[in-house]
Design a protein around this motif. Structure first.
Motif, PDB file in Angstrom:
ATOM      1  N   LYS A  16     -76.427 -37.575  10.213  1.00  0.00           N
ATOM      2  CA  LYS A  16     -77.470 -37.408   9.182  1.00  0.00           C
ATOM      3  C   LYS A  16     -76.620 -37.099   7.756  1.00  0.00           C
ATOM      4  CE  LYS A  16     -80.414 -35.052  11.847  1.00  0.00           C
ATOM      5  NZ  LYS A  16     -82.028 -34.606  11.798  1.00  0.00           N
ATOM      6  N   ARG A  35     -83.712 -34.651  -1.342  1.00  0.00           N
ATOM      7  CA  ARG A  35     -84.499 -35.013  -0.548  1.00  0.00           C
ATOM      8  C   ARG A  35     -85.093 -36.468  -0.574  1.00  0.00           C
ATOM      9  NH1 ARG A  35     -88.197 -29.363  -0.427  1.00  0.00           N
ATOM     10  NH2 ARG A  35     -87.110 -28.506   1.251  1.00  0.00           N
ATOM     11  N   ASP A  84     -82.435 -39.114   0.880  1.00  0.00           N
ATOM     12  CA  ASP A  84     -82.084 -38.747   2.409  1.00  0.00           C
ATOM     13  C   ASP A  84     -81.316 -37.841   2.618  1.00  0.00           C
ATOM     14  OD1 ASP A  84     -84.536 -40.403   3.118  1.00  0.00           O
ATOM     15  OD2 ASP A  84     -83.246 -42.002   2.818  1.00  0.00           O
ATOM     16  N   SER A  98     -80.149 -34.480   4.307  1.00  0.00           N
ATOM     17  CA  SER A  98     -80.894 -33.658   5.252  1.00  0.00           C
ATOM     18  C   SER A  98     -80.500 -32.246   5.281  1.00  0.00           C
ATOM     19  CB  SER A  98     -80.675 -34.012   6.802  1.00  0.00           C
ATOM     20  OG  SER A  98     -79.375 -34.054   6.997  1.00  0.00           O
ATOM     21  N   ARG A  99     -79.219 -31.968   4.644  1.00  0.00           N
ATOM     22  CA  ARG A  99     -78.845 -30.516   4.606  1.00  0.00           C
ATOM     23  C   ARG A  99     -77.607 -30.299   3.304  1.00  0.00           C
ATOM     24  NH1 ARG A  99     -76.857 -31.788   9.908  1.00  0.00           N
ATOM     25  NH2 ARG A  99     -74.937 -32.904   9.854  1.00  0.00           N
ATOM     26  N   ASP A 158     -84.895 -30.560   5.358  1.00  0.00           N
ATOM     27  CA  ASP A 158     -86.123 -31.056   6.023  1.00  0.00           C
ATOM     28  C   ASP A 158     -86.361 -29.902   6.936  1.00  0.00           C
ATOM     29  OD1 ASP A 158     -88.013 -32.039   7.520  1.00  0.00           O
ATOM     30  OD2 ASP A 158     -86.774 -33.744   8.097  1.00  0.00           O
TER      31      ASP A 158
END
Length: 183
Positions: free
Chosen positions: A101, A132, A135, A137-138, A177
């Protein structure tokens, strides 16, 4: 799609002060240096986890000459007379995590005279929107446990969050997400 390199948004703080949230620019080196010099020792320590007395030319280049793909840096500015000054900043640096990720380390600085006005939370929202689209995710952050104001900003973000305390620091993970957040 947000163009991070040219990001520019006007906003109004809780106290009614008009500010601009925008992408950092190469020509911001002197403004950033001035902003750093206005920080007290405690704020510098809170941000860097050690005392830094000055920014080198290399530090200034590293802070202002970024790619806006892997790294995104936003500043919050206001006008002081006829001069634009930096009163806060936030940035993230993305990397591929072990679980495949895309994650990013995130950090903020707000000059003491402007703390408590919602600056870090506003910058966080802009960084989340940009991340976001790229891409990510955190967000990951390492926060001194004594920095309760930053921990409150993360908790109030509306994002799923995990915290792990390790001595004097708290490791924070914000899940961008919501469907991928832990159960």
């Amino acid at each position: 799609m947000i163009d991070a390199r040219n990001h520019l948004v006007g906003d109004t703080l809780r106290n009614g002060m008009a500010v601009t949230i925008r992408a950092i620019r190469r020509e911001d080196k002197n403004k950033l240096l001035r902003a750093f010099k206005n920080l007290d020792r405690e704020s510098v320590y809170t941000r860097f986890f050690h005392h830094v007395s000055e920014l080198t030319d290399q530090d200034l280049r590293r802070a202002t000459e970024i790619d806006f793909d892997r790294e995104v840096a936003l500043v919050v500015t206001t006008m002081l007379g006829n001069e634009e000054i930096i009163i806060g900043a936030g940035r993230y640096l993305a990397y591929e995590a072990a679980d495949s990720k895309r994650s990013a380390e995130v950090a903020f600085t707000v000059e003491e005279d402007y703390q408590g006005l919602g600056i870090a939370g506003r910058v966080l929202k802009h960084l989340v929107q940009i991340a976001r689209q790229k891409d990510v995710s955190r967000f990951e952050a390492t926060v001194l446990a004594a920095n309760q104001s930053m921990l409150r900003v993360f908790a109030a973000s509306g994002l799923a969050m995990e915290q792990r305390r390790d001595g004097t620091v708290v490791e924070v993970t914000l899940f961008l997400d919501q469907t991928a957040a832990r159960g």
